[in-house]
Design a protein around this motif. Sequence first.
Motif, PDB file in Angstrom:
ATOM      1  N   UNK A  11      44.673  51.342  37.125  1.00 36.06           N
ATOM      2  CA  UNK A  11      46.063  51.073  37.485  1.00 36.06           C
ATOM      3  C   UNK A  11      46.862  50.286  36.452  1.00 36.06           C
ATOM      4  N   UNK A  12      46.250  49.310  35.805  1.00 36.73           N
ATOM      5  CA  UNK A  12      47.040  48.358  35.059  1.00 36.73           C
ATOM      6  C   UNK A  12      46.564  48.104  33.645  1.00 36.73           C
ATOM      7  N   UNK A  13      47.502  47.668  32.852  1.00 39.76           N
ATOM      8  CA  UNK A  13      47.146  47.065  31.584  1.00 39.76           C
ATOM      9  C   UNK A  13      46.531  45.702  31.884  1.00 39.76           C
ATOM     10  N   UNK A  19      48.641  38.677  35.254  1.00 42.07           N
ATOM     11  CA  UNK A  19      49.829  38.229  35.980  1.00 42.07           C
ATOM     12  C   UNK A  19      49.562  38.149  37.482  1.00 42.07           C
ATOM     13  N   UNK A  20      48.868  39.154  38.005  1.00 41.84           N
ATOM     14  CA  UNK A  20      48.551  39.162  39.434  1.00 41.84           C
ATOM     15  C   UNK A  20      47.628  38.004  39.788  1.00 41.84           C
ATOM     16  N   UNK A  23      49.178  34.744  40.149  1.00 41.83           N
ATOM     17  CA  UNK A  23      49.946  34.532  41.379  1.00 41.83           C
ATOM     18  C   UNK A  23      49.032  34.258  42.568  1.00 41.83           C
ATOM     19  N   UNK A  24      47.959  35.040  42.720  1.00 40.05           N
ATOM     20  CA  UNK A  24      47.154  34.974  43.952  1.00 40.05           C
ATOM     21  C   UNK A  24      45.731  34.473  43.721  1.00 40.05           C
ATOM     22  N   UNK A  25      45.370  34.183  42.474  1.00 40.82           N
ATOM     23  CA  UNK A  25      44.025  33.713  42.194  1.00 40.82           C
ATOM     24  C   UNK A  25      43.085  34.854  41.829  1.00 40.82           C
ATOM     25  N   UNK A  26      41.880  34.504  41.438  1.00 42.97           N
ATOM     26  CA  UNK A  26      40.893  35.487  40.993  1.00 42.97           C
ATOM     27  C   UNK A  26      40.576  36.478  42.102  1.00 42.97           C
ATOM     28  N   UNK A  27      40.617  37.765  41.765  1.00 46.44           N
ATOM     29  CA  UNK A  27      40.357  38.813  42.740  1.00 46.44           C
ATOM     30  C   UNK A  27      38.852  38.946  42.968  1.00 46.44           C
ATOM     31  N   UNK A  28      38.452  38.810  44.243  1.00 45.30           N
ATOM     32  CA  UNK A  28      37.039  38.967  44.591  1.00 45.30           C
ATOM     33  C   UNK A  28      36.700  40.394  44.987  1.00 45.30           C
TER      34      UNK A  28
END
Length: 267
Positions: A11-13, A19-20, A23-28
């Motif tokens: 999905x992303x660079x 950046x994400x 905002x919301x912290x490390x993705x688990x």
Amino acid sequence: MKSYYELKHLLFKREQWKNIEGIIGKIDKLYMLAEQGCTSEVHKIITRKGCYLLKSSFEEKYTEWLKAEAQVLKKLNSQRQIAVPKYYGFFEEKLSSHLLMSFEDGIILTSALEQAKSQSEKKSLIRSFGHFLKQLHAISEMDLLNQNVDWLESQLIKAEFYVKHGQTEGSSQLLENLKANKPLPVEQTVIHGDCTTDNVLVINGEACLFIDVAGMTIGDPRYDESLAIRSFVNDEEYKKAFYEGYKRYKVSKKEFHYFDEGLYEFF
């Protein structure tokens, strides 16, 4: 379930993921949700801070709609009158757009009606839907959403653009008919703009939150009302239950035909 790392490259660079996470912290964990619309893909993100929703679109028409939804949610972050998800961020790529918002518990009204165990339960859900929509339409003015344009005229202009660019199932003949037979104007209110049973969340048997709010603006409440009853318009018991909750105005057959079977064909 796709892993975080698989989706990261899909999905992303790399900088967008940074950046994400800023905002919301490390993705688990990250899950693709089963209920998907035809315009986007939706993933649930879990971090130590909580749960979030990432909505992604990949076609030009739908990326514009997602951008509009992001703008609406961002404006509504500062108010409490309308129950919608909380906006956290919007990210644009060359071929895609991505909206980050709060994850809200509940199920869409369409699913709640399918899972209802009795006619009484279905009618209660529909009555709640009517009441919830009535509360929205009771807001006659909201500067945050007022675009100072004629709503119906702007929708017809969009419809014409979609026809010219082959982005709609609506025909040019239908569009000309809509232009020539506009309904008499009514007082404008805040409207959802796509108020089907797919776009309302239910918690504990009550309609309580609007989703997919790209079209939320000041406009004609008959459009919302027509889309709200479209799935049970031929069932008198369900319609009665809806209007027991809505108690505001009852669209005529002509108005329903104009908005649901006419204008909505282009969107």
